[in-house]
Design a protein around this motif. Structure first.
Motif, PDB file in Angstrom:
ATOM      1  N   GLN A 131      38.323  75.117 106.106  1.00 39.30           N
ATOM      2  CA  GLN A 131      38.466  75.969 107.283  1.00 39.30           C
ATOM      3  C   GLN A 131      37.105  76.305 107.899  1.00 39.30           C
ATOM      4  OE1 GLN A 131      41.033  79.263 106.265  1.00 39.30           O
ATOM      5  NE2 GLN A 131      42.826  77.971 106.525  1.00 39.30           N
ATOM      6  N   PHE A 132      36.315  75.275 108.114  1.00 39.94           N
ATOM      7  CA  PHE A 132      35.016  75.350 108.793  1.00 39.94           C
ATOM      8  C   PHE A 132      33.959  76.101 107.983  1.00 39.94           C
ATOM      9  CE2 PHE A 132      38.293  75.093 112.136  1.00 39.94           C
ATOM     10  CZ  PHE A 132      37.932  73.906 112.730  1.00 39.94           C
ATOM     11  N   ARG A 133      34.215  76.347 106.692  1.00 38.72           N
ATOM     12  CA  ARG A 133      33.205  77.005 105.858  1.00 38.72           C
ATOM     13  C   ARG A 133      32.843  76.081 104.702  1.00 38.72           C
ATOM     14  NH1 ARG A 133      36.290  82.706 105.369  1.00 38.72           N
ATOM     15  NH2 ARG A 133      36.032  83.343 107.525  1.00 38.72           N
ATOM     16  N   PRO A 134      31.551  75.992 104.358  1.00 38.49           N
ATOM     17  CA  PRO A 134      31.172  75.070 103.282  1.00 38.49           C
ATOM     18  C   PRO A 134      31.766  75.503 101.943  1.00 38.49           C
ATOM     19  CG  PRO A 134      29.315  76.434 103.892  1.00 38.49           C
ATOM     20  CD  PRO A 134      30.387  76.740 104.889  1.00 38.49           C
ATOM     21  N   ARG A 187      37.838  77.288 118.080  1.00 31.77           N
ATOM     22  CA  ARG A 187      38.484  76.854 116.831  1.00 31.77           C
ATOM     23  C   ARG A 187      39.960  76.522 117.061  1.00 31.77           C
ATOM     24  NH1 ARG A 187      37.078  78.895 111.500  1.00 31.77           N
ATOM     25  NH2 ARG A 187      35.742  80.357 112.592  1.00 31.77           N
ATOM     26  N   HIS A 234      40.891  63.269 113.041  1.00 28.17           N
ATOM     27  CA  HIS A 234      40.412  64.091 111.927  1.00 28.17           C
ATOM     28  C   HIS A 234      39.817  65.392 112.473  1.00 28.17           C
ATOM     29  CE1 HIS A 234      37.750  65.219 108.565  1.00 28.17           C
ATOM     30  NE2 HIS A 234      38.673  64.626 107.828  1.00 28.17           N
ATOM     31  N   HIS A 242      23.418  85.969 102.711  1.00 28.80           N
ATOM     32  CA  HIS A 242      24.787  85.984 103.224  1.00 28.80           C
ATOM     33  C   HIS A 242      25.758  85.225 102.348  1.00 28.80           C
ATOM     34  CE1 HIS A 242      23.285  87.673 106.917  1.00 28.80           C
ATOM     35  NE2 HIS A 242      22.400  86.706 107.001  1.00 28.80           N
ATOM     36  N   ILE A 243      25.257  84.366 101.534  1.00 28.92           N
ATOM     37  CA  ILE A 243      26.146  83.468 100.802  1.00 28.92           C
ATOM     38  C   ILE A 243      25.542  83.163  99.434  1.00 28.92           C
ATOM     39  CG2 ILE A 243      25.134  81.306 101.700  1.00 28.92           C
ATOM     40  CD1 ILE A 243      28.004  80.287 102.057  1.00 28.92           C
ATOM     41  N   ARG A 252      41.773  72.837 116.644  1.00 27.67           N
ATOM     42  CA  ARG A 252      42.957  72.620 115.786  1.00 27.67           C
ATOM     43  C   ARG A 252      44.086  71.955 116.574  1.00 27.67           C
ATOM     44  NH1 ARG A 252      42.646  78.157 112.723  1.00 27.67           N
ATOM     45  NH2 ARG A 252      41.407  77.514 110.930  1.00 27.67           N
ATOM     46  N   GLY A 286      29.097  84.874 105.537  1.00 25.88           N
ATOM     47  CA  GLY A 286      27.882  84.405 106.206  1.00 25.88           C
ATOM     48  C   GLY A 286      28.045  82.977 106.634  1.00 25.88           C
ATOM     49  N   GLU A 301      37.597  69.287 103.592  1.00 26.73           N
ATOM     50  CA  GLU A 301      37.277  68.192 104.508  1.00 26.73           C
ATOM     51  C   GLU A 301      35.809  67.805 104.390  1.00 26.73           C
ATOM     52  OE1 GLU A 301      39.421  66.615 106.049  1.00 26.73           O
ATOM     53  OE2 GLU A 301      41.134  67.949 106.332  1.00 26.73           O
ATOM     54  N   HIS A 349      32.869  82.305  98.562  1.00 28.24           N
ATOM     55  CA  HIS A 349      33.401  83.107  99.674  1.00 28.24           C
ATOM     56  C   HIS A 349      34.358  84.108  99.043  1.00 28.24           C
ATOM     57  CE1 HIS A 349      31.697  80.329 102.513  1.00 28.24           C
ATOM     58  NE2 HIS A 349      32.302  79.328 101.929  1.00 28.24           N
ATOM     59  N   GLU A 404      33.880  71.112 103.359  1.00 27.75           N
ATOM     60  CA  GLU A 404      34.175  72.445 103.875  1.00 27.75           C
ATOM     61  C   GLU A 404      35.672  72.712 103.845  1.00 27.75           C
ATOM     62  OE1 GLU A 404      32.502  72.319 107.808  1.00 27.75           O
ATOM     63  OE2 GLU A 404      34.314  71.451 108.640  1.00 27.75           O
ATOM     64  N   ARG A 416      27.460  78.724 113.501  1.00 26.40           N
ATOM     65  CA  ARG A 416      28.595  77.833 113.794  1.00 26.40           C
ATOM     66  C   ARG A 416      29.896  78.636 113.795  1.00 26.40           C
ATOM     67  NH1 ARG A 416      30.966  74.111 109.627  1.00 26.40           N
ATOM     68  NH2 ARG A 416      32.458  72.834 110.732  1.00 26.40           N
TER      69      ARG A 416
END
Lengths: 138, 304
Positions: free
Chosen positions: B46-49, A90, A103, B110-111, A94, A136, B32, B134, B44, A15
């Motif tokens: 900034q698009f990262r969990p 991205r 949202h 990776h995480i 935004r 990752g 979010e 992270h 998440e 992603r």
């Protein structure tokens, strides 16, 4: 027996990588604006190579692929105008989110679905963007 | 939206509520909602969990080993990295005496992550919360998020607070189904014969433009009302419209004949537009005993 050889799988994009891709408009696309300010796209229909070959043989003349028109709605037109060959998915998500006040997660779902649909019709392609380093994917 | 550093402590304007599946937290404003399921949430930044939450009510005897394994593996397609049980980090808050807590860490290719399993002897609910690593970013927020953890309603808070919407319903209602599509959210709660449905549409300006700038058309297009009720016309109410009607089925008629003292349950729908947030909200209640309940739900429902 090359034709029975298993096709190599497409590389799986994470992603993170997908959001870093840069959407590029196809050079074959002609875009115009309607009086209401919506975007109208004229694009050549993408045919399977063997169908195009058959069409050319039977017609005898140089083959011109049929073209199609696609009129985008307000949100589609906004997204189309944000595609400039420099902004990543991205960035577009935004800007779309801030301009429409939706949202960020909804913006991501809407924009990526829209880009996927345009990609399926050959209207946009994806250029790899700057690679994410050190993190990752989920 | 301004960039908010999740490493900074969050309070007041930098914080927002998150509530789902009976679990309530206060989280940094930059986090979010990413994914929701039955007893499941992924947040998440900034698009990262950053945070994953799984919760379930335990029937029978609780076993840390058994339920930790069950909760960590649920929903995982691939093999999950080996968990390492650890003692609670000193900066993390203490939990009430009624809660049993076990901390853990794990490291994948990776995480990595760290979290804890909380079992409340009072409500018999086991909850697994894990924070994804992270680098060092976000680690300072963990103690405050954990300090805000609530698994039952003391003090009462919103029934749900996800994405950008929240509402408070009476405790008897349980979530029956939900659907979050881009532009349209729908949640349905029920209790016995009572049903409460909540909707949220966005962006409102685009939707209203398509509907001739009429909220009634939004109601009609989305099939929120029976045609006969819609034709009666809605009453203007709080920058919106409201319909109230009585059910005309046999059950309602029998109830009216044999139990004249009891009030007939009613149905109601309210739809309103919030231009400041560019949203349209709607609440429909079916079979409710009093319209006060409906009114309170509508008042509590909105975005943050």
């Amino acid at each position: 027996m090359g034709i029975f050889r298993k096709k190599p799988p497409f590389p799986q994009l994470s992603r993170e990588d997908a959001l870093n891709c840069i959407p590029m408009k196809s050079a074959a696309i002609r875009a115009s604006h309607t009086p209401e300010g919506l975007v109208r796209l004229h694009y050549p229909l993408v045919l399977k190579p063997w169908i195009a070959e058959l069409a050319q043989r039977f017609s005898g003349a140089p083959y011109n692929p049929p073209s199609r028109q696609l009129e985008l709605d307000e949100l589609g037109s906004l997204t189309w105008d944000l595609i400039n060959g420099k902004q990543t998915v991205r960035d577009i998500v935004r800007k779309f989110s801030s301009q429409t006040q939706v949202h960020p997660k909804e913006a991501e779902a809407a924009v990526t679905r829209f880009l996927r649909e345009l990609g399926r019709r050959g209207i946009v392609g994806m250029a790899p963007g700057k690679q994410t380093l050190g993190v990752g994917n989920a | 939206m301004p960039e908010i550093d999740p490493t900074k402590p969050h309070s007041g304007r930098d914080a927002k509520p998150f509530a789902w599946a009976g679990i309530a937290l206060t989280i940094p404003r930059g986090w979010e909602t990413a994914q929701l399921g039955q007893g499941y949430a992924l947040l998440e930044y900034q698009f990262r969990p950053v945070l994953e939450l799984k919760t379930a009510t335990i029937r029978g005897r609780f076993s840390f080993q058994h339920h930790l394994k069950q909760l960590t593996r649920s929903g995982q397609k691939r093999s999950f990295p080996q968990l390492k049980l650890t003692s609670r980090p000193p900066e993390w808050p203490e939990f009430p005496a009624t809660a049993e807590v076990q901390s853990f860490t794990w490291q994948g290719a990776h995480i990595g992550g760290q979290g804890l399993l909380v079992y409340c002897r009072h409500c018999h609910r086991a909850t697994l919360i894990q924070f994804f690593k992270h680098g060092d970013r976000g680690r300072d927020a963990i103690p405050r998020v954990l300090a805000s953890f609530k698994d039952h309603d003391t003090p009462p808070g919103p029934t749900f607070a996800v994405y950008d919407i929240q509402a408070t319903l009476p405790a008897r209602f349980t979530l029956a189904r939900f659907q979050f599509d881009a532009g349209r959210f729908e949640l349905v709660f029920s209790h016995s014969r009572e049903t409460v449905s909540l909707w949220r549409w966005s962006p409102a300006d685009v939707i209203l433009e398509r509907c001739g700038k009429k909220l009634a058309r939004v109601v009609l297009d989305n099939g929120l009302l029976p045609p006969a009720v819609f034709d009666e016309g809605g009453q203007p109410r709080d920058r919106g419209l409201e319909w109230q009607w009585q059910p005309k089925d046999y059950r309602s008629r029998l109830r009216h004949i044999f139990g004249k003292r009891t009030q007939r349950p009613g149905h109601a729908l309210r739809i309103w537009h919030r231009p400041d947030s560019n949203r349209i909200f709607a609440v429909r209640a079916e079979g409710i005993e009093t319209f006060n309940v409906f009114d309170r739900i509508c008042t509590s429902y909105g975005n943050f």
